[in-house]
Scaffold this motif. Structure first.
Motif, PDB file in Angstrom:
ATOM      1  N   VAL A 120      -0.736   0.738   8.151  1.00  0.00           N
ATOM      2  CA  VAL A 120       0.555   0.025   7.956  1.00  0.00           C
ATOM      3  C   VAL A 120       0.868   0.361   6.446  1.00  0.00           C
ATOM      4  CG1 VAL A 120       1.421  -2.186   7.326  1.00  0.00           C
ATOM      5  CG2 VAL A 120      -0.217  -2.153   9.028  1.00  0.00           C
ATOM      6  N   LEU A 121       2.084   1.084   6.288  1.00  0.00           N
ATOM      7  CA  LEU A 121       2.589   1.633   4.925  1.00  0.00           C
ATOM      8  C   LEU A 121       3.468   0.632   4.340  1.00  0.00           C
ATOM      9  CD1 LEU A 121       3.741   4.997   6.721  1.00  0.00           C
ATOM     10  CD2 LEU A 121       1.439   4.353   6.066  1.00  0.00           C
ATOM     11  N   GLY A 122       3.324   0.764   2.962  1.00  0.00           N
ATOM     12  CA  GLY A 122       4.275   0.048   2.141  1.00  0.00           C
ATOM     13  C   GLY A 122       3.641   0.167   0.651  1.00  0.00           C
ATOM     14  N   ILE A 123       4.696  -0.440  -0.157  1.00  0.00           N
ATOM     15  CA  ILE A 123       4.406  -0.559  -1.557  1.00  0.00           C
ATOM     16  C   ILE A 123       3.838  -1.703  -1.891  1.00  0.00           C
ATOM     17  CG2 ILE A 123       5.368  -1.194  -3.972  1.00  0.00           C
ATOM     18  CD1 ILE A 123       7.378   1.385  -3.326  1.00  0.00           C
ATOM     19  N   ASP A 124       2.721  -1.718  -2.640  1.00  0.00           N
ATOM     20  CA  ASP A 124       1.777  -3.084  -2.720  1.00  0.00           C
ATOM     21  C   ASP A 124       2.480  -4.219  -3.392  1.00  0.00           C
ATOM     22  OD1 ASP A 124      -1.258  -4.144  -2.387  1.00  0.00           O
ATOM     23  OD2 ASP A 124      -0.486  -4.849  -4.371  1.00  0.00           O
ATOM     24  N   GLY A 135      10.025   0.841  -7.145  1.00  0.00           N
ATOM     25  CA  GLY A 135       9.406   2.015  -6.937  1.00  0.00           C
ATOM     26  C   GLY A 135      10.155   2.556  -5.595  1.00  0.00           C
ATOM     27  N   SER A 136       9.612   3.563  -5.349  1.00  0.00           N
ATOM     28  CA  SER A 136      10.253   4.296  -3.902  1.00  0.00           C
ATOM     29  C   SER A 136       9.359   5.496  -3.685  1.00  0.00           C
ATOM     30  CB  SER A 136      11.602   4.823  -4.485  1.00  0.00           C
ATOM     31  OG  SER A 136      11.625   5.729  -5.618  1.00  0.00           O
ATOM     32  N   VAL A 137       8.953   5.571  -2.449  1.00  0.00           N
ATOM     33  CA  VAL A 137       7.905   6.337  -2.026  1.00  0.00           C
ATOM     34  C   VAL A 137       8.146   6.835  -0.653  1.00  0.00           C
ATOM     35  CG1 VAL A 137       5.972   5.604  -3.365  1.00  0.00           C
ATOM     36  CG2 VAL A 137       6.131   4.824  -1.156  1.00  0.00           C
ATOM     37  N   VAL A 138       7.683   8.016  -0.453  1.00  0.00           N
ATOM     38  CA  VAL A 138       7.809   8.645   1.205  1.00  0.00           C
ATOM     39  C   VAL A 138       6.390   8.739   1.620  1.00  0.00           C
ATOM     40  CG1 VAL A 138       8.657  10.245   2.505  1.00  0.00           C
ATOM     41  CG2 VAL A 138      10.272   9.308   0.919  1.00  0.00           C
ATOM     42  N   VAL A 153      12.375   6.430   3.016  1.00  0.00           N
ATOM     43  CA  VAL A 153      11.934   5.899   1.454  1.00  0.00           C
ATOM     44  C   VAL A 153      11.726   4.299   1.754  1.00  0.00           C
ATOM     45  CG1 VAL A 153      12.951   5.668  -0.658  1.00  0.00           C
ATOM     46  CG2 VAL A 153      13.303   7.939   0.558  1.00  0.00           C
ATOM     47  N   LEU A 154      10.605   4.124   1.163  1.00  0.00           N
ATOM     48  CA  LEU A 154      10.175   2.714   1.206  1.00  0.00           C
ATOM     49  C   LEU A 154      10.000   2.275  -0.457  1.00  0.00           C
ATOM     50  CD1 LEU A 154       7.240   2.670   3.756  1.00  0.00           C
ATOM     51  CD2 LEU A 154       9.538   2.081   3.846  1.00  0.00           C
ATOM     52  N   LEU A 173      -7.428  15.618   8.381  1.00  0.00           N
ATOM     53  CA  LEU A 173      -6.116  14.360   8.230  1.00  0.00           C
ATOM     54  C   LEU A 173      -5.747  14.687   6.772  1.00  0.00           C
ATOM     55  CD1 LEU A 173      -4.184  12.173   9.410  1.00  0.00           C
ATOM     56  CD2 LEU A 173      -6.105  10.594   8.443  1.00  0.00           C
ATOM     57  N   ARG A 174      -4.363  14.717   6.440  1.00  0.00           N
ATOM     58  CA  ARG A 174      -3.907  14.850   5.209  1.00  0.00           C
ATOM     59  C   ARG A 174      -2.835  13.697   4.991  1.00  0.00           C
ATOM     60  NH1 ARG A 174       0.703  18.999   2.785  1.00  0.00           N
ATOM     61  NH2 ARG A 174       0.681  18.093   0.576  1.00  0.00           N
ATOM     62  N   LEU A 175      -2.862  12.790   4.206  1.00  0.00           N
ATOM     63  CA  LEU A 175      -2.192  11.750   3.785  1.00  0.00           C
ATOM     64  C   LEU A 175      -1.540  12.042   2.422  1.00  0.00           C
ATOM     65  CD1 LEU A 175      -4.734   8.544   4.301  1.00  0.00           C
ATOM     66  CD2 LEU A 175      -2.811   9.760   6.022  1.00  0.00           C
ATOM     67  N   HIS A 176      -0.030  12.302   2.328  1.00  0.00           N
ATOM     68  CA  HIS A 176       0.659  12.754   1.216  1.00  0.00           C
ATOM     69  C   HIS A 176       1.585  11.632   0.875  1.00  0.00           C
ATOM     70  CE1 HIS A 176       1.989  15.575  -1.564  1.00  0.00           C
ATOM     71  NE2 HIS A 176       3.300  15.094  -1.274  1.00  0.00           N
ATOM     72  N   VAL A 177       1.830  11.209  -0.231  1.00  0.00           N
ATOM     73  CA  VAL A 177       2.692  10.211  -0.946  1.00  0.00           C
ATOM     74  C   VAL A 177       3.604  10.750  -1.781  1.00  0.00           C
ATOM     75  CG1 VAL A 177       3.109   7.942  -1.841  1.00  0.00           C
ATOM     76  CG2 VAL A 177       1.345   8.299  -0.170  1.00  0.00           C
ATOM     77  N   THR A 178       4.947  10.932  -1.560  1.00  0.00           N
ATOM     78  CA  THR A 178       5.743  11.579  -2.601  1.00  0.00           C
ATOM     79  C   THR A 178       6.738  10.475  -3.578  1.00  0.00           C
ATOM     80  OG1 THR A 178       7.939  11.440  -1.330  1.00  0.00           O
ATOM     81  CG2 THR A 178       6.347  13.464  -0.729  1.00  0.00           C
ATOM     82  N   ASP A 179       7.364  10.660  -4.408  1.00  0.00           N
ATOM     83  CA  ASP A 179       7.889   9.895  -5.145  1.00  0.00           C
ATOM     84  C   ASP A 179       9.182   9.284  -4.775  1.00  0.00           C
ATOM     85  OD1 ASP A 179       9.775  11.844  -5.685  1.00  0.00           O
ATOM     86  OD2 ASP A 179       9.334  12.148  -7.719  1.00  0.00           O
ATOM     87  N   GLY A 180       9.554   9.628  -3.447  1.00  0.00           N
ATOM     88  CA  GLY A 180      10.881   8.938  -2.786  1.00  0.00           C
ATOM     89  C   GLY A 180      12.125   9.668  -3.432  1.00  0.00           C
TER      90      GLY A 180
END
Length: 188
Positions: A120-124, A135-138, A153-154, A173-180
């Motif tokens: 489950v993805l999201g900003i805390d 905030g803003s992430v992808v 963009v979340l 498995l690679r998990l990458h989070v960008t700055d949106g």
């Protein structure tokens, strides 16, 4: 008749016999009678019953986090390990998970032993919407060097995004989070 191999307890001499193996086992039943003897073997292969393994219980092969260390089973805090809060998305607490801050990159060696990846993805909720820092992430998920999923963009105002991917045979498995697309401010 006599039984050998993975049998335990008494065995049926006619009809059928139920077994409950816990590992791959070969069962052999041999019978001798007036007409001679006969032997029959069968191999029963046992597969996993779908054990859940959490990434927060595994050690990544590589870990980069944009603000302090990544956190296991808590939100991204400040600069010390373990200084986060309980993981919470849209008011729902999560006992297991990863707390990161953009730009982050976590890699896990799966060794082909898992079938699915669910998240489950999201900003805390530590980042409150409407407080001037949404905030803003992808989120990106890669398997064996191939991009498999990209979130929209979340922001802190976005509802949590469920994700499920088949990963059978995956080695990494690679998990990458960008700055949106903007700065990394409040991106955790």
């Amino acid at each position: 008749c006599s039984a050998a191999g993975g049998w335990s307890g008494s065995q049926a001499t006619s009809g059928s016999q139920s077994v409950s193996p816990t590992a791959t086992t070969t069962y052999t039943l041999s019978c001798t009678g007036a007409g001679g003897s006969v032997s029959q073997s069968v191999t029963v292969t046992v597969s996993s019953a779908g054990t859940v393994v959490y990434l927060s219980d595994l050690t990544p092969t590589a870990a980069v986090n944009g603000w302090g260390p990544y956190e296991r089973d808590q939100s991204n805090g400040d600069f010390a390990a373990g200084d986060g809060q309980p993981l919470t998305l849209a008011g729902t607490p999560y006992a297991k998970g990863l707390g990161v801050h953009a730009e982050s990159d976590l890699r896990y060696a799966l060794g082909g032993q898992y079938t699915s990846f669910q998240a489950v993805l999201g900003i805390d909720d530590a980042i409150l919407p409407g407080q001037g820092c949404d905030g803003s992430v992808v989120f990106e998920v890669w398997t064996d060097g191939t991009l498999r999923s990209t979130s929209p963009v979340l922001t802190a105002s976005s509802p949590p995004q469920p994700l499920s991917l088949a990963v059978a045979g995956t080695q990494e498995l690679r998990l990458h989070v960008t700055d949106g697309g903007d700065t990394i401010n409040c991106d955790h």
